[in-house]
Design a protein around this motif. Structure first.
Motif, PDB file in Angstrom:
ATOM      1  N   LEU A  42      -7.360   1.362   3.740  1.00 41.46           N
ATOM      2  CA  LEU A  42      -6.435   2.503   3.702  1.00 41.46           C
ATOM      3  C   LEU A  42      -7.162   3.782   3.261  1.00 41.46           C
ATOM      4  O   LEU A  42      -6.939   4.850   3.833  1.00 41.46           O
ATOM      5  N   THR A  49      -7.274   7.093   5.459  1.00 41.54           N
ATOM      6  CA  THR A  49      -6.681   8.324   4.927  1.00 41.54           C
ATOM      7  C   THR A  49      -7.680   9.476   5.001  1.00 41.54           C
ATOM      8  O   THR A  49      -7.351  10.575   5.443  1.00 41.54           O
ATOM      9  N   GLU A  72      -0.028  -1.046  -2.742  1.00 44.35           N
ATOM     10  CA  GLU A  72       0.335  -1.046  -4.162  1.00 44.35           C
ATOM     11  C   GLU A  72       1.094  -2.312  -4.535  1.00 44.35           C
ATOM     12  O   GLU A  72       0.845  -2.914  -5.586  1.00 44.35           O
ATOM     13  N   LEU A 117       0.862   6.065   7.008  1.00 37.54           N
ATOM     14  CA  LEU A 117      -0.079   5.879   5.899  1.00 37.54           C
ATOM     15  C   LEU A 117       0.651   5.652   4.583  1.00 37.54           C
ATOM     16  O   LEU A 117       0.226   4.848   3.753  1.00 37.54           O
ATOM     17  N   ALA A 118       1.749   6.374   4.396  1.00 38.21           N
ATOM     18  CA  ALA A 118       2.502   6.228   3.148  1.00 38.21           C
ATOM     19  C   ALA A 118       3.087   4.820   3.049  1.00 38.21           C
ATOM     20  O   ALA A 118       3.066   4.200   1.975  1.00 38.21           O
ATOM     21  N   GLU A 119       3.585   4.303   4.163  1.00 35.60           N
ATOM     22  CA  GLU A 119       4.108   2.932   4.134  1.00 35.60           C
ATOM     23  C   GLU A 119       2.988   1.936   3.869  1.00 35.60           C
ATOM     24  O   GLU A 119       3.170   0.958   3.143  1.00 35.60           O
ATOM     25  N   TYR A 123       0.452   2.531   2.079  1.00 33.24           N
ATOM     26  CA  TYR A 123       0.176   2.654   0.648  1.00 33.24           C
ATOM     27  C   TYR A 123       1.156   1.818  -0.177  1.00 33.24           C
ATOM     28  O   TYR A 123       0.765   1.173  -1.155  1.00 33.24           O
ATOM     29  N   VAL A 124       2.419   1.821   0.239  1.00 33.33           N
ATOM     30  CA  VAL A 124       3.417   1.008  -0.472  1.00 33.33           C
ATOM     31  C   VAL A 124       3.024  -0.472  -0.404  1.00 33.33           C
ATOM     32  O   VAL A 124       3.061  -1.191  -1.408  1.00 33.33           O
ATOM     33  N   TRP A 125       2.612  -0.917   0.774  1.00 34.68           N
ATOM     34  CA  TRP A 125       2.174  -2.315   0.919  1.00 34.68           C
ATOM     35  C   TRP A 125       0.971  -2.605   0.018  1.00 34.68           C
ATOM     36  O   TRP A 125       0.878  -3.656  -0.615  1.00 34.68           O
ATOM     37  N   LEU A 170      -8.162  10.609   8.647  1.00 33.59           N
ATOM     38  CA  LEU A 170      -7.062  11.406   9.197  1.00 33.59           C
ATOM     39  C   LEU A 170      -6.940  12.778   8.522  1.00 33.59           C
ATOM     40  O   LEU A 170      -6.430  13.713   9.127  1.00 33.59           O
ATOM     41  N   ALA A 171      -7.420  12.871   7.286  1.00 29.45           N
ATOM     42  CA  ALA A 171      -7.377  14.170   6.608  1.00 29.45           C
ATOM     43  C   ALA A 171      -8.363  15.147   7.240  1.00 29.45           C
ATOM     44  O   ALA A 171      -8.120  16.351   7.258  1.00 29.45           O
ATOM     45  N   GLN A 174       1.610  10.576   8.722  1.00 31.23           N
ATOM     46  CA  GLN A 174       1.721  10.525   7.255  1.00 31.23           C
ATOM     47  C   GLN A 174       2.613   9.379   6.811  1.00 31.23           C
ATOM     48  O   GLN A 174       2.311   8.672   5.847  1.00 31.23           O
TER      49      GLN A 174
END
Lengths: 302, 385
Positions: free
Chosen positions: A185, A189, A220, A212-214, A216-218, A192-193, A209
């Motif tokens: 990830l 990230t 964490e 990627l945010a989802e 990140y949830v996985w 893509l930035a 976004q």
């Protein structure tokens, strides 16, 4: 409950981090490719990093932290099996190179070709098979890990140790996936930035976004479920952590490649080193379905 | 790093459970969570919270001077878990404890603290939230409800006109925590003030909005020439936004929806076992996956609590925790329809309530997509879209 590292834990992760920075990482993973990294194993053993689970000052959580970091650094050593699983199953001094196999699900065994000992889950029991007695046939895969087919008959039976083996195997899988998926990830990230298309960074597009945010949830969820499972050391925590971690791998390994475009399929780009390993781990112990059914069996007796 | 409960945490939880079993007998037989309560139910809620308050258990994490026990955020979360898992017998008072009180503690005058915090810690405070407007949903800061001051800033009166919507808990509410625009000429976040307003003030009209959730969960609040003394303003004029943001930071994980989801899942599993449905491999797998999602969200939430217990401010851990919680709640609710078939459609059954209540999971308390936006920009450091 304390989510911060203690000074001892910080010292441990910094020390093992320094070793891994020097002796592991993408370049080393490419050089080692489908072999076992004996040099790294020797260094980790000498530093005592693979014996923290039985250290009176540490324990399985510390071993899980080492496992997570080693996976993130792409160590070609079966750290989880050696640091987390074997100490929980074997009473005697643990051999250096450990592989894990499941008699109910025959197939290629990760790190099976070079193992000193193979811990075979055999129903309620464990069989410890001496690696020097085993005929091993290396199996090529595209998953950047060494695999071999083994003839796993015989071995010394440890009666009633099967649950222990399955439990810590699941914790190890979750800890490894936490490290692998976090690194994948991070790479995606940062890509893509900075990757510019249509005159703007791709990472500024909300559709991407959110993916990627989802992810990140996985990541964490995997990280904290794995760590708390290592600390609790019970079947429910282990099975829930493995279920979540393998669900995470299934979902986000694909997403990370999708977001990376064609570069993600090249050998030159590092992403596959993490994602392909993560996908490989999904196949162990029956995968998501078996982990999830173990959760149900443990919680609701079915 | 360690993930165990302290002895005193365990003791507190056990005491709470004994108390609940005594005070809310049969809660497990009727586990439906109701956000709308009748007058009779409100009397029961007041009775229950008064008993909690007597032990200091309504606000354990608050300072003693405001009716708390000076305990840590962990006691607060244990309380929230135990309450949510029995259908929230505090009624809407969980909000008073979770964020209304903390906001007043943060920004209130001595008089406001004395009045409101005392009432909240005694279990006699029924609030509702006047935030969203027809034109200000996710973009809350663009709210338009106007408050025009007559007289001095600390010795005058506001005249409020506007409309709030999607307000929960209005039938039992006595106070409205109201966001208003006091300066329309500056950037949208800089002209917002907070007013603490009794709902029986002349000019306040509340209308329930029929909904598909099956609870009468939402209302519209119309405000017409409502006169509010400046003494009811929380914090300085035009500086309401930062107060709200800080107070709501914890609210993202303040309601223990993960614990509720864990209990609902257990109850669905019990029913599935009875019906012989859990013998099916696919069903067993789905239940296991749902439990994994609930437990992972729990460990993410506890990370937020740990930061709060250590007074670490300004981190972004609540966003992923909230997102994980929403997904967990949905995974549990989906089972109701997928496993139990048409029986799950029968109104007011447990399966029906489970599924329909979860419809709001990704909306209430800040939408799922807003959490994802915040993760993308504040955690992953991606450029704003």
């Amino acid at each position: 409950m304390d989510y911060d590292l203690t000074p001892d834990q910080r010292a441990l992760t910094e020390a093992v981090g320094a070793v891994l920075a020097r002796h592991a990482g993408p370049a080393r993973a490419r050089a080692v490719r489908d072999r076992h990294d004996d040099e790294l194993l020797r260094i980790l053993l000498e530093g005592g990093y693979l014996d923290v689970a039985t250290d009176p000052e540490a324990g399985p959580l510390e071993a899980a932290l080492v496992t997570e970091d080693a996976a993130r650094a792409l160590a070609a050593v079966n750290v989880g099996a050696r640091a987390l699983v074997a100490p929980a199953v074997l009473a005697e001094p643990v051999p250096a190179r450990i592989a894990l196999a499941d008699a109910a699900r025959p197939g290629p065994v990760r790190f099976g070709g070079d193992a000193d000992a193979i811990l075979v889950l055999d129903g309620p029991d464990v069989r410890v098979v001496d690696g020097t007695d085993v005929r091993a046939e290396p199996v090529p895969t595209g998953y950047v890990l060494p695999y071999a087919r083994l003839d796993l008959t015989g071995g010394r039976v440890l009666p009633g140790r099967g649950a222990e083996l399955a439990r810590w195997w699941r914790v190890a899988l979750a800890a490894e996936l936490a490290g692998l998926l976090a690194a994948g990830l991070e790479l995606t990230t940062s890509y893509l930035a900075q990757r510019t298309q249509f005159g703007r960074p791709l990472g500024s597009l909300q559709a991407l976004q959110h993916r990627l945010a989802e992810a990140y949830v996985w990541v964490e969820g995997t990280r904290w479920a794995a760590r708390s499972a290592a600390w609790h050391g019970d079947d429910d925590a282990a099975a829930t952590a493995a279920t979540y971690a393998t669900m995470a791998a299934r979902t986000i390994a694909v997403d990370l490649h999708q977001l990376s475009g064609a570069i993600g399929f090249t050998e030159e780009y590092d992403l596959h080193l993490w994602t392909m390993r993560a996908q490989a781990l999904r196949t162990e112990l029956g995968g998501i379905g078996a982990h999830a059914r173990a959760v149900t069996a443990g919680r609701w007796g079915r | 790093m360690e993930f165990g409960w302290s002895e005193s945490n365990v003791a507190y939880r056990n005491e709470l459970r004994q108390f609940i079993d005594h005070e809310v007998p049969g809660w497990r037989d009727e586990p439906v969570h109701r956000r709308v309560i009748t007058a009779a139910e409100k009397a029961r809620v007041v009775d229950f919270t008064a008993k909690l308050a007597k032990r200091g258990w309504l606000t354990p994490a608050w300072p003693r001077e405001y009716g708390g026990l000076d305990q840590s955020a962990w006691e607060g979360v244990i309380l929230s878990e135990e309450m949510w898992s029995v259908g929230e017998p505090r009624g809407s008072q969980y909000m008073s404890v979770n964020w209304v009180g903390p906001a007043i503690m943060m920004a209130g005058t001595e008089e406001q603290k004395r009045e409101h915090l005392t009432r909240i810690s005694k279990g006699q405070a029924f609030w509702c939230q006047g935030f969203s407007e027809p034109e200000a949903g996710s973009d809350l800061a663009s709210l338009r409800t106007r408050a025009v001051r007559e007289g001095e800033v600390d010795d005058g009166e506001y005249v409020v006109n506007g409309q709030k919507i999607w307000t929960s808990h209005t039938p039992s509410a006595e106070w409205l925590f109201l966001l208003v625009r006091t300066d329309p000429t500056v950037a949208k976040q800089q002209g917002i003030s907070i007013l603490l307003l009794p709902v029986d003030t002349p000019g306040v009209e509340i209308r329930t909005i029929p909904d598909i959730v099956g609870e009468g969960a939402f209302a519209e609040v119309f405000l017409t020439d409502v006169r509010v003394p400046t003494a009811n303003r929380l914090g300085p004029e035009n500086e309401g936004w930062p107060i709200v943001r800080r107070a709501l930071q914890f609210e993202r994980v303040g309601a223990a929806r993960w614990e509720r989801a864990a209990l609902v899942l257990d109850l669905l599993a019990e029913r599935a076992v009875k019906a012989g449905l859990l013998e099916d491999h696919d069903v067993a797998r789905r239940f296991g996956e749902a439990r994994a999602m609930v437990e992972a969200s729990r460990w993410m939430v506890y990370r937020v609590v740990d930061e709060r217990a250590k007074d670490v401010a300004g981190t972004a851990t609540a966003y992923p925790a909230r997102a994980a919680m929403v997904r967990a709640e949905r995974a549990v609710a989906e089972l109701a329809l997928d496993v139990f078939g048409p029986e799950a459609l029968v109104a007011e059954t447990f399966e029906d309530s489970t599924y329909r209540q979860a419809l709001t999971a990704g909306i209430a308390g800040g939408s799922y997509e807003i959490q994802l936006n915040l993760i993308a920009t504040q955690v992953l450091g991606l450029p704003r879209s």
